[in-house]
Design a protein around this motif. Structure first.
Motif, PDB file in Angstrom:
ATOM      1  N   LEU A   1       0.831  -1.198   0.000  1.00 34.61           N
ATOM      2  CA  LEU A   1       0.000   0.000   0.000  1.00 34.61           C
ATOM      3  C   LEU A   1       0.870   1.255   0.000  1.00 34.61           C
ATOM      4  O   LEU A   1       0.584   2.217  -0.720  1.00 34.61           O
ATOM      5  CB  LEU A   1      -0.924   0.008   1.219  1.00 34.61           C
ATOM      6  CG  LEU A   1      -1.866   1.217   1.355  1.00 34.61           C
ATOM      7  CD1 LEU A   1      -2.748   1.361   0.122  1.00 34.61           C
ATOM      8  CD2 LEU A   1      -2.716   1.089   2.604  1.00 34.61           C
ATOM      9  N   LEU A   2       1.928   1.241   0.798  1.00 35.22           N
ATOM     10  CA  LEU A   2       2.837   2.383   0.854  1.00 35.22           C
ATOM     11  C   LEU A   2       3.497   2.608  -0.501  1.00 35.22           C
ATOM     12  O   LEU A   2       3.646   3.752  -0.953  1.00 35.22           O
ATOM     13  CB  LEU A   2       3.901   2.150   1.932  1.00 35.22           C
ATOM     14  CG  LEU A   2       4.906   3.293   2.151  1.00 35.22           C
ATOM     15  CD1 LEU A   2       4.183   4.574   2.559  1.00 35.22           C
ATOM     16  CD2 LEU A   2       5.936   2.901   3.207  1.00 35.22           C
ATOM     17  N   SER A   3       3.876   1.530  -1.162  1.00 39.43           N
ATOM     18  CA  SER A   3       4.520   1.633  -2.474  1.00 39.43           C
ATOM     19  C   SER A   3       3.567   2.230  -3.503  1.00 39.43           C
ATOM     20  O   SER A   3       3.949   3.103  -4.288  1.00 39.43           O
ATOM     21  CB  SER A   3       4.982   0.249  -2.949  1.00 39.43           C
ATOM     22  OG  SER A   3       5.950  -0.285  -2.077  1.00 39.43           O
ATOM     23  N   ILE A   4       2.319   1.749  -3.494  1.00 40.31           N
ATOM     24  CA  ILE A   4       1.310   2.269  -4.433  1.00 40.31           C
ATOM     25  C   ILE A   4       1.068   3.750  -4.176  1.00 40.31           C
ATOM     26  O   ILE A   4       0.990   4.555  -5.111  1.00 40.31           O
ATOM     27  CB  ILE A   4      -0.005   1.478  -4.301  1.00 40.31           C
ATOM     28  CG1 ILE A   4       0.183   0.062  -4.843  1.00 40.31           C
ATOM     29  CG2 ILE A   4      -1.148   2.192  -5.040  1.00 40.31           C
ATOM     30  CD1 ILE A   4      -1.014  -0.845  -4.639  1.00 40.31           C
ATOM     31  N   LEU A   5       0.974   4.124  -2.896  1.00 38.55           N
ATOM     32  CA  LEU A   5       0.752   5.528  -2.524  1.00 38.55           C
ATOM     33  C   LEU A   5       1.884   6.412  -3.040  1.00 38.55           C
ATOM     34  O   LEU A   5       1.640   7.451  -3.669  1.00 38.55           O
ATOM     35  CB  LEU A   5       0.651   5.644  -0.998  1.00 38.55           C
ATOM     36  CG  LEU A   5       0.477   7.052  -0.421  1.00 38.55           C
ATOM     37  CD1 LEU A   5      -0.837   7.653  -0.887  1.00 38.55           C
ATOM     38  CD2 LEU A   5       0.548   7.018   1.096  1.00 38.55           C
ATOM     39  N   ILE A   6       3.111   5.996  -2.813  1.00 33.59           N
ATOM     40  CA  ILE A   6       4.277   6.781  -3.238  1.00 33.59           C
ATOM     41  C   ILE A   6       4.355   6.870  -4.763  1.00 33.59           C
ATOM     42  O   ILE A   6       4.603   7.942  -5.326  1.00 33.59           O
ATOM     43  CB  ILE A   6       5.578   6.170  -2.671  1.00 33.59           C
ATOM     44  CG1 ILE A   6       5.609   6.331  -1.144  1.00 33.59           C
ATOM     45  CG2 ILE A   6       6.807   6.836  -3.299  1.00 33.59           C
ATOM     46  CD1 ILE A   6       6.757   5.613  -0.475  1.00 33.59           C
ATOM     47  N   ILE A   7       4.115   5.743  -5.437  1.00 30.17           N
ATOM     48  CA  ILE A   7       4.200   5.715  -6.904  1.00 30.17           C
ATOM     49  C   ILE A   7       3.141   6.616  -7.531  1.00 30.17           C
ATOM     50  O   ILE A   7       3.440   7.416  -8.432  1.00 30.17           O
ATOM     51  CB  ILE A   7       4.043   4.267  -7.427  1.00 30.17           C
ATOM     52  CG1 ILE A   7       5.286   3.438  -7.068  1.00 30.17           C
ATOM     53  CG2 ILE A   7       3.840   4.259  -8.945  1.00 30.17           C
ATOM     54  CD1 ILE A   7       5.129   1.967  -7.331  1.00 30.17           C
ATOM     55  N   ILE A   8       1.898   6.513  -7.046  1.00 37.66           N
ATOM     56  CA  ILE A   8       0.804   7.314  -7.612  1.00 37.66           C
ATOM     57  C   ILE A   8       1.038   8.803  -7.391  1.00 37.66           C
ATOM     58  O   ILE A   8       0.910   9.615  -8.317  1.00 37.66           O
ATOM     59  CB  ILE A   8      -0.548   6.910  -6.992  1.00 37.66           C
ATOM     60  CG1 ILE A   8      -0.915   5.473  -7.374  1.00 37.66           C
ATOM     61  CG2 ILE A   8      -1.652   7.873  -7.440  1.00 37.66           C
ATOM     62  CD1 ILE A   8      -1.199   5.260  -8.829  1.00 37.66           C
ATOM     63  N   LEU A   9       1.401   9.170  -6.162  1.00 33.55           N
ATOM     64  CA  LEU A   9       1.605  10.589  -5.852  1.00 33.55           C
ATOM     65  C   LEU A   9       2.816  11.158  -6.588  1.00 33.55           C
ATOM     66  O   LEU A   9       2.785  12.296  -7.070  1.00 33.55           O
ATOM     67  CB  LEU A   9       1.768  10.779  -4.343  1.00 33.55           C
ATOM     68  CG  LEU A   9       0.533  10.467  -3.491  1.00 33.55           C
ATOM     69  CD1 LEU A   9       0.810  10.739  -2.020  1.00 33.55           C
ATOM     70  CD2 LEU A   9      -0.676  11.276  -3.965  1.00 33.55           C
ATOM     71  N   THR A  10       3.874  10.370  -6.691  1.00 33.54           N
ATOM     72  CA  THR A  10       5.081  10.825  -7.400  1.00 33.54           C
ATOM     73  C   THR A  10       4.791  10.986  -8.887  1.00 33.54           C
ATOM     74  O   THR A  10       5.180  11.985  -9.505  1.00 33.54           O
ATOM     75  CB  THR A  10       6.242   9.828  -7.204  1.00 33.54           C
ATOM     76  OG1 THR A  10       6.512   9.691  -5.814  1.00 33.54           O
ATOM     77  CG2 THR A  10       7.496  10.311  -7.921  1.00 33.54           C
TER      78      THR A  10
END
Length: 262
Positions: free
Chosen positions: A5-14
C-alpha cells in the motif's frame, strides 16, 4: 500500512506530481485551452487508474447508494457554480471564454474525482483491511492525514508561497475528514467528488484563469499567515465537529456489533 500500500501511494503521488510538473513545463507557452485539454486527459488517466485499484479490492461497501437523489442535487450545484464564475468573468471584462472556463471547471472536477476515489475509497478501505482492530475514527484520521500531507508537494511549485502550504495542509486535513464522513454516511462517492470539485473551482479560478498571483500573495506577512492559520484551525474544528455527528450512527454500529459493512 503494508509495504504494498505504501509503495502504491508513493508511486501514484510521485507520478501525479512529476507528470503534472512536466506538463506545465513543456507547454507553459501554449494556449490556455490546449494546456487544460492535456491536463484533463492526464487527470482522467489517474481517475481510471484509481477505479482499477478500487476494483481490485472487491468492496462490499456501496459507492453509489441514493444516487437517484444525489446526482440531481450535484448537477444543480455544479450548474450554479459554473454560472456564478461565468458571471464573475463577464463582470471582470476578462478575455476568458466560456469554453476555457468549462475546461478549467472539468479540470477541477477531475482532480476531485481522482483524489476522492484514491484517498476516500482506495486508501481508506485498504487501511481498513490492513489495520484491523483499530477504531474507525483512527482510520479516518490516518486517511485524512495522508491526504493532507500529499499537498506538501505544492512547496515545489514556484507560484506558491512555501509558508502558505502549511495552511493548505491543515485545511486539506479538515476537508478530507468531512469528505470521508459524507462518503461513509451516505454510502455515495459522487457527493464528495462534486463538493471537492466545486471547492477546487471556487478556490483557484481567480489565480488560474485570471493569473492574479500578485505581490499581495508573494509578500505574505507573518501576521497575515497567523491570521489565516487561526481562521483555518477554527474552520477545521467546525468541519470535524460536523463530521463526528455525521459518523455517530456508523461508529456506534462499528464499535458494538460491526454491522456496518465497510
Amino acid at each position: 500500512m503494508t509495504k504494498k500500500l505504501l509503495s502504491i501511494l508513493i508511486i501514484i503521488l510521485t507520478a501525479n506530481f512529476l507528470l503534472s510538473y512536466a506538463l506545465k513545463s513543456i507547454i507553459i507557452e501554449t494556449e490556455f485551452s490546449q494546456h487544460y485539454v492535456l491536463k484533463n486527459i492526464l487527470k482522467l488517466g489517474f481517475v481510471v487508474l484509481s477505479i482499477f485499484l478500487i476494483r481490485k479490492l472487491s468492496l462490499k461497501f456501496q459507492l453509489f447508494k441514493y444516487s437517484i437523489y444525489i446526482v440531481p442535487i450535484c448537477i444543480i450545484l455544479l450548474y450554479l457554480s459554473f454560472q456564478n464564475v461565468e458571471q464573475s468573468i463577464e463582470n471582470s471584462n476578462s478575455t476568458i471564454t466560456s469554453n476555457q472556463n468549462l475546461l478549467f471547471f472539468l479540470s477541477c472536477l477531475l482532480v476531485g474525482a481522482f483524489e476522492e476515489l484514491f484517498f476516500r475509497v482506495y486508501i481508506f478501505h485498504s487501511l481498513l483491511s490492513n489495520l484491523k482492530g483499530k477504531s474507525l475514527l483512527k482510520i479516518i484520521t490516518i486517511t485524512s492525514l495522508i491526504f493532507a500531507l500529499a499537498h506538501i508537494t505544492n512547496m515545489l511549485n514556484p507560484d506558491v508561497v512555501a509558508i502558505s502550504v502549511f495552511v493548505q495542509i491543515v485545511f486539506a486535513f479538515g476537508l478530507g475528514f468531512i469528505f470521508q464522513a459524507i462518503y461513509l454516511r451516505f454510502k455515495n462517492i459522487i457527493l464528495p467528488i462534486c463538493l471537492h470539485g466545486i471547492f477546487n473551482y471556487f478556490g483557484t479560478y481567480k489565480t488560474r484563469m485570471f493569473d492574479t498571483i500578485s505581490e499581495e500573495i508573494a509578500e505574505i506577512k507573518i501576521s497575515e499567515f497567523l491570521l489565516s492559520l487561526g481562521f483555518t484551525l477554527f474552520f477545521i474544528l467546525v468541519l470535524i465537529t460536523i463530521s463526528y455527528f455525521l459518523l455517530i450512527p456508523i461508529i456506534k454500529d462499528w464499535n458494538e456489533e460491526k454491522k456496518y459493512v465497510l
